[in-house]
Design an enzyme around this catalytic site. Structure first.
Site, PDB file in Angstrom:
ATOM      1  N   ASP A   1     -24.426  30.321  21.614  1.00  0.00           N
ATOM      2  CA  ASP A   1     -23.696  30.477  20.350  1.00  0.00           C
ATOM      3  C   ASP A   1     -23.504  31.946  19.966  1.00  0.00           C
ATOM      4  OD1 ASP A   1     -24.204  27.719  20.408  1.00  0.00           O
ATOM      5  OD2 ASP A   1     -25.924  27.915  19.072  1.00  0.00           O
TER       6      ASP A   1
ATOM      7  N   GLY B   1     -29.761  17.085  16.185  1.00  0.00           N
ATOM      8  CA  GLY B   1     -29.209  15.757  16.004  1.00  0.00           C
ATOM      9  C   GLY B   1     -29.255  15.199  14.607  1.00  0.00           C
TER      10      GLY B   1
ATOM     11  N   ALA C   1     -24.458  20.984   7.627  1.00  0.00           N
ATOM     12  CA  ALA C   1     -24.405  22.393   7.233  1.00  0.00           C
ATOM     13  C   ALA C   1     -25.016  23.290   8.309  1.00  0.00           C
ATOM     14  CB  ALA C   1     -25.120  22.599   5.901  1.00  0.00           C
ATOM     15  N   ILE C   2     -24.300  23.388   9.439  1.00  0.00           N
ATOM     16  CA  ILE C   2     -24.656  24.343  10.487  1.00  0.00           C
ATOM     17  C   ILE C   2     -23.376  24.981  11.022  1.00  0.00           C
ATOM     18  CG2 ILE C   2     -26.707  23.021  11.134  1.00  0.00           C
ATOM     19  CD1 ILE C   2     -25.248  22.243  13.725  1.00  0.00           C
ATOM     20  N   ASP C   3     -23.537  25.946  11.923  1.00  0.00           N
ATOM     21  CA  ASP C   3     -22.417  26.617  12.588  1.00  0.00           C
ATOM     22  C   ASP C   3     -21.456  27.292  11.613  1.00  0.00           C
ATOM     23  OD1 ASP C   3     -23.620  25.538  14.761  1.00  0.00           O
ATOM     24  OD2 ASP C   3     -21.959  24.271  15.389  1.00  0.00           O
TER      25      ASP C   3
ATOM     26  N   SER D   1     -20.663  20.276  12.223  1.00  0.00           N
ATOM     27  CA  SER D   1     -20.999  19.733  13.523  1.00  0.00           C
ATOM     28  C   SER D   1     -21.087  18.218  13.395  1.00  0.00           C
ATOM     29  CB  SER D   1     -22.341  20.306  13.990  1.00  0.00           C
ATOM     30  OG  SER D   1     -22.771  19.694  15.182  1.00  0.00           O
ATOM     31  N   PHE D   2     -20.280  17.504  14.195  1.00  0.00           N
ATOM     32  CA  PHE D   2     -20.294  16.043  14.223  1.00  0.00           C
ATOM     33  C   PHE D   2     -20.023  15.450  12.826  1.00  0.00           C
ATOM     34  CE2 PHE D   2     -21.975  17.213  18.215  1.00  0.00           C
ATOM     35  CZ  PHE D   2     -21.801  16.152  19.066  1.00  0.00           C
TER      36      PHE D   2
ATOM     37  N   GLU E   1     -17.657  20.814  16.780  1.00  0.00           N
ATOM     38  CA  GLU E   1     -18.528  21.743  16.063  1.00  0.00           C
ATOM     39  C   GLU E   1     -18.073  23.182  16.306  1.00  0.00           C
ATOM     40  OE1 GLU E   1     -22.388  20.796  17.534  1.00  0.00           O
ATOM     41  OE2 GLU E   1     -22.080  21.781  19.469  1.00  0.00           O
TER      42      GLU E   1
ATOM     43  N   HIS F   1     -18.721  27.062  22.017  1.00  0.00           N
ATOM     44  CA  HIS F   1     -19.229  27.800  20.856  1.00  0.00           C
ATOM     45  C   HIS F   1     -18.766  29.245  20.919  1.00  0.00           C
ATOM     46  CE1 HIS F   1     -22.077  27.380  17.358  1.00  0.00           C
ATOM     47  NE2 HIS F   1     -21.567  28.593  17.261  1.00  0.00           N
TER      48      HIS F   1
END
Length: 339
Positions: free
Chosen positions: A40, A118, A155-157, A174-175, A226, A297
């Site tokens: 990433d 996950g 709440a990531i990336d 993400s997802f 994502e 990414h």
């Protein structure tokens, strides 16, 4: 006499070990490499130095003057992870995911992800610094958080973008229901969300292909999208996202697609005119079966030596190890193409 002999033997054994320990040099703070193992990656440029930040303990960090040989900060960027992150995300410790960094209004801002694999009980934290060289990073708290069974996004990336009016926005996700986006603004001296998030890209719009399964998590579903990144170029905003599955070594299926919009908040469409919120996306990079099994990414930049695309790739010669990938990026008919 027996005790004296035993003492003599111990002295003979321990003295050389003590002398060896005294002569050992402390572990170096940095080491140099031309094949950095990263996940990433994002980059920034300041006064002749390139900085790369990536997923790792205390946020991975390395520097270079030529983007060929990198000096890796062995113990990461931060000495301490803010305590609030552990309260917000059960199970999170100090393995920080997917940071992004941007210069805005005379200060550097870094967003980073706190999560566990996950699951979508996650948080995006914020740091700020006067310069990258000084690394005087200050904790600015939480920008946005998601909670399992409450939010249909993760709440990531995070990915920053400054629009043509010098307003700051952030995409993330993400997802679940895919990539989210919201404006940011200053309030009482702190940077925070200034509007509700909206979905700007999905892998599948309503129905995934029959029999589709997620091989990495039973929680996240099959909307395998994502890692947004947005680059402004020649009147358009280009939204790069990663499709399918990372983090499985040579079994990874990661790939990058792109769409564009005249407005920073969308709608983003691919080269065929399909909206990204409904599953559209024009291919940018994927595994080639020779060098990389998969790649994704990504980030993209207008650097002094030309437009540059970076991501991580799962190396076939290195048996699935995730390494830094850099490609020259050119523009053909208004769309990015990698050299």
């Amino acid at each position: 006499m027996r005790h004296n002999c035993l003492l003599g033997v111990l002295i003979c054994v321990l003295l050389p070990l003590y002398a060896f320990a005294q002569q050992r040099k402390p572990r170096p703070i940095t080491f140099d490499t031309d094949t950095p193992f990263v996940h990433d990656p994002v980059m920034a440029y300041e006064k002749g130095v390139y900085y790369a930040f990536y997923t790792g303990w205390n946020i991975g960090c390395m520097t270079s003057t030529d983007r060929r040989t990198w000096s890796v900060k062995r113990d990461g960027l931060l000495k301490n992870i803010p305590a609030w992150t552990h309260d917000s995300v059960p199970g999170f410790e100090r393995h920080v995911w997917a940071p992004d960094v941007i210069r805005w209004r005379n200060r550097w801002w870094m967003a980073y992800s706190c999560s566990t694999f996950g699951k979508n009980t996650s948080a995006i934290g914020l740091l700020s610094a006067s310069t990258l060289a000084s690394a005087d990073w200050q904790d600015e708290g939480c920008l946005v958080a998601s909670k399992g069974r409450r939010d249909n996004w993760n709440a990531i990336d995070p990915a920053f973008v400054v629009d043509r009016n010098d307003s700051l926005w952030m995409a993330w996700g993400s997802f679940w229901d895919g990539i989210q986006m919201a404006p940011l603004g200053m309030c009482d001296g702190r940077l925070q969300l200034a509007g509700y998030p909206r979905t700007i890209a999905r892998r599948y719009y309503r129905n995934a292909p029959e029999g589709q399964e997620n091989p990495t998590s039973r929680h996240a579903g099959v909307n395998a999208i994502e890692a947004p990144f947005i680059l402004h170029h020649d009147g358009y905003y280009y939204l790069f996202v990663s499709w399918d599955y990372c983090c499985r070594g040579e079994k990874s299926t990661y790939r990058v697609v792109v769409g564009r919009s005249k407005e920073v908040y969308g709608p983003y469409v691919d080269r065929e005119g399909r909206p990204m919120y409904a599953g559209g996306g024009t291919p940018v990079i994927a595994g080639d079966g020779t060098n990389f099994e998969a790649a994704g990414h990504c980030a993209a930049y207008h650097f002094p030596d030309g437009d540059t695309f970076v991501c991580h790739g799962y190396s076939i010669p290195l048996h699935g190890q995730s390494i830094l990938v850099q490609r020259r990026m050119v523009w053909e008919d208004g769309w990015p193409k990698l050299r």
